[in-house]
Design a protein around this motif. Sequence first.
Motif, short mmCIF file in Angstrom:
data_model
loop_
_atom_site.label_atom_id
_atom_site.label_comp_id
_atom_site.label_asym_id
_atom_site.label_seq_id
_atom_site.Cartn_x
_atom_site.Cartn_y
_atom_site.Cartn_z
N ILE A 16 5.18 11.43 0.95
CA ILE A 16 4.03 10.51 0.97
C ILE A 16 4.35 9.25 1.76
CG2 ILE A 16 2.45 9.18 -0.48
CD1 ILE A 16 2.96 11.21 -2.71
N TRP A 17 5.57 8.75 1.62
CA TRP A 17 5.97 7.54 2.35
C TRP A 17 5.87 7.75 3.86
CZ3 TRP A 17 7.79 2.85 0.21
CH2 TRP A 17 8.31 1.93 1.14
N ASN A 66 0.83 -1.21 0.00
CA ASN A 66 0.00 0.00 0.00
C ASN A 66 0.86 1.26 0.00
OD1 ASN A 66 -2.38 -1.50 0.06
ND2 ASN A 66 -2.48 -1.51 2.28
N THR A 67 1.90 1.26 0.82
CA THR A 67 2.78 2.43 0.88
C THR A 67 3.50 2.65 -0.44
OG1 THR A 67 3.13 1.95 3.23
CG2 THR A 67 4.63 3.51 2.20
N ALA A 68 3.95 1.56 -1.08
CA ALA A 68 4.60 1.69 -2.39
C ALA A 68 3.63 2.23 -3.43
CB ALA A 68 5.15 0.33 -2.83
N LEU A 119 17.31 6.86 -2.63
CA LEU A 119 18.19 8.02 -2.61
C LEU A 119 19.54 7.70 -3.25
CD1 LEU A 119 18.73 10.93 -1.74
CD2 LEU A 119 19.48 10.04 0.48
N LEU A 120 20.08 6.54 -2.96
CA LEU A 120 21.36 6.14 -3.56
C LEU A 120 21.23 5.94 -5.06
CD1 LEU A 120 22.66 3.60 -0.88
CD2 LEU A 120 23.37 5.98 -1.22
N PHE A 121 20.06 5.48 -5.50
CA PHE A 121 19.85 5.25 -6.93
C PHE A 121 19.65 6.56 -7.69
CE2 PHE A 121 16.72 4.74 -10.38
CZ PHE A 121 17.48 3.96 -11.24
N LEU A 122 18.92 7.50 -7.10
CA LEU A 122 18.58 8.73 -7.81
C LEU A 122 19.67 9.79 -7.74
CD1 LEU A 122 14.80 9.20 -6.86
CD2 LEU A 122 15.77 8.30 -8.97
N PRO A 170 13.85 1.17 1.87
CA PRO A 170 13.52 1.65 0.52
C PRO A 170 13.88 3.10 0.27
CG PRO A 170 11.71 0.36 1.43
CD PRO A 170 12.67 0.61 2.55
N LEU A 171 13.76 3.95 1.30
CA LEU A 171 14.11 5.36 1.12
C LEU A 171 15.60 5.53 0.89
CD1 LEU A 171 11.89 6.99 3.91
CD2 LEU A 171 11.40 6.75 1.48
N VAL A 172 16.42 4.81 1.65
CA VAL A 172 17.87 4.90 1.48
C VAL A 172 18.27 4.36 0.10
CG1 VAL A 172 20.09 4.13 2.37
CG2 VAL A 172 18.25 4.75 3.96
#
Length: 299
Positions: A226-227, A93-95, A281-284, A276-278
Motif C-alpha cells: 500500500i505504501w 495520508n500515506t501513513a 522492517l527492522l522493528f518487525l 519508514p519502510l526500513v
Amino acid sequence: MTTTAPARGRTGAQGSAPPRLARHRTGRTGPTLVLALGALYCLVPVVWVVVASTKARSELFSTFTFAPGSGLLDNLRDLFAYGDGQYGLWVLNTALYAGVGALLSTLVSVMAGFALAKYRFAGQRVLLYAILAGVLLPGITLAIPQYLLLAELGLAGSHLSVLLPSVISPFGIYLSRVYALSAVPDETIEAARIDGARESRVFTSIALPMMLPGMVTVFMLQFVGIWNNFLLPFIMLSDQDRYPLTVGLYTLLSKGSGEPALYSIAIVGAALSIVPLVAMLLFLQRFWRLDLISGGLKG
C-alpha cells in the motif's frame, strides 16, 4: 610396504581437497554470484537516490553520479516548505492508507485464512479456488472496475476509495490459510472446545497467538504494497491534499520539466519515503526471529 601405503593416502588427502568437497565449493559459487548480482541490482537505485538527495540543483546533473553533494539541508528545507508543507500532508495520508489498510487487511486475512483452514462448509473449495484466482489476477485489471463501483457509491475521491480496496488481499488470505494449517494444531482446538471455549474464544485466545508471526508477515507485505501503491490512488484521487507520497512525488516530477528546481525536491522526498519502510522492517524482524527460536525449542 604395508605402512607406507596409508602414509601416502594421508599425504594425498592433505595435499589436495577431495573431489567431492571441491565440487561442493564450486556448486556454491554460482548461487552466491547470482544473489550478489541481485542484491547489487536492488541496492544501486537506492544508493543513487540517497546520494542524489545530497546534491544541490547545480550539482545534480554536473557531478559524478555517486559523488555526495553539499545541498542536503537546502533540499530538505525546500521540500518541507513546498506548497505550505504539502509533503508532510502526503506523509500523513500515506501513513493512514498503509497503516489502517494493512491492519484491517491483516485482520480480515487471518480470520478468513483460519476459517478456510479449520472449518468445513459448503462451497469451501470453490471459494479457495476463487482466492487463488485473485492471487494470479494483476491488480491493474481491478483498478478501473473498483473506481466505477466506488463512484456509484459516491466514495470516489475520498480516503475510503483508497482504503477499502486494500482491505481484501487474496494473497494475504491464502498465506494465512497456509500458516494456520501448520501453526494451529487441530488437537489444541478440539481440547479448547471440550473445555467449553466458544469459537470466538478459540480464535482470539488460541489461534491468534499461534499465528502471530504469520500476521506480521501479512501486515508487512500489505504495508509495503500500500505504501508503494501508485495506480489505485492515482485513479481514485483528484485532490492533492489527499495524495499519498507516490502520487505526490509523481506530480513533482511531472512539474519538473518546466521547473527543474523540483527535481531535487522530488529526489530528497523519495529518499525520505524509504526511511519508514526500513525502520518498520527492522522493528518487525524480531517477531520472525522469535518464531525461529520457538520452533527450535519445540524441535
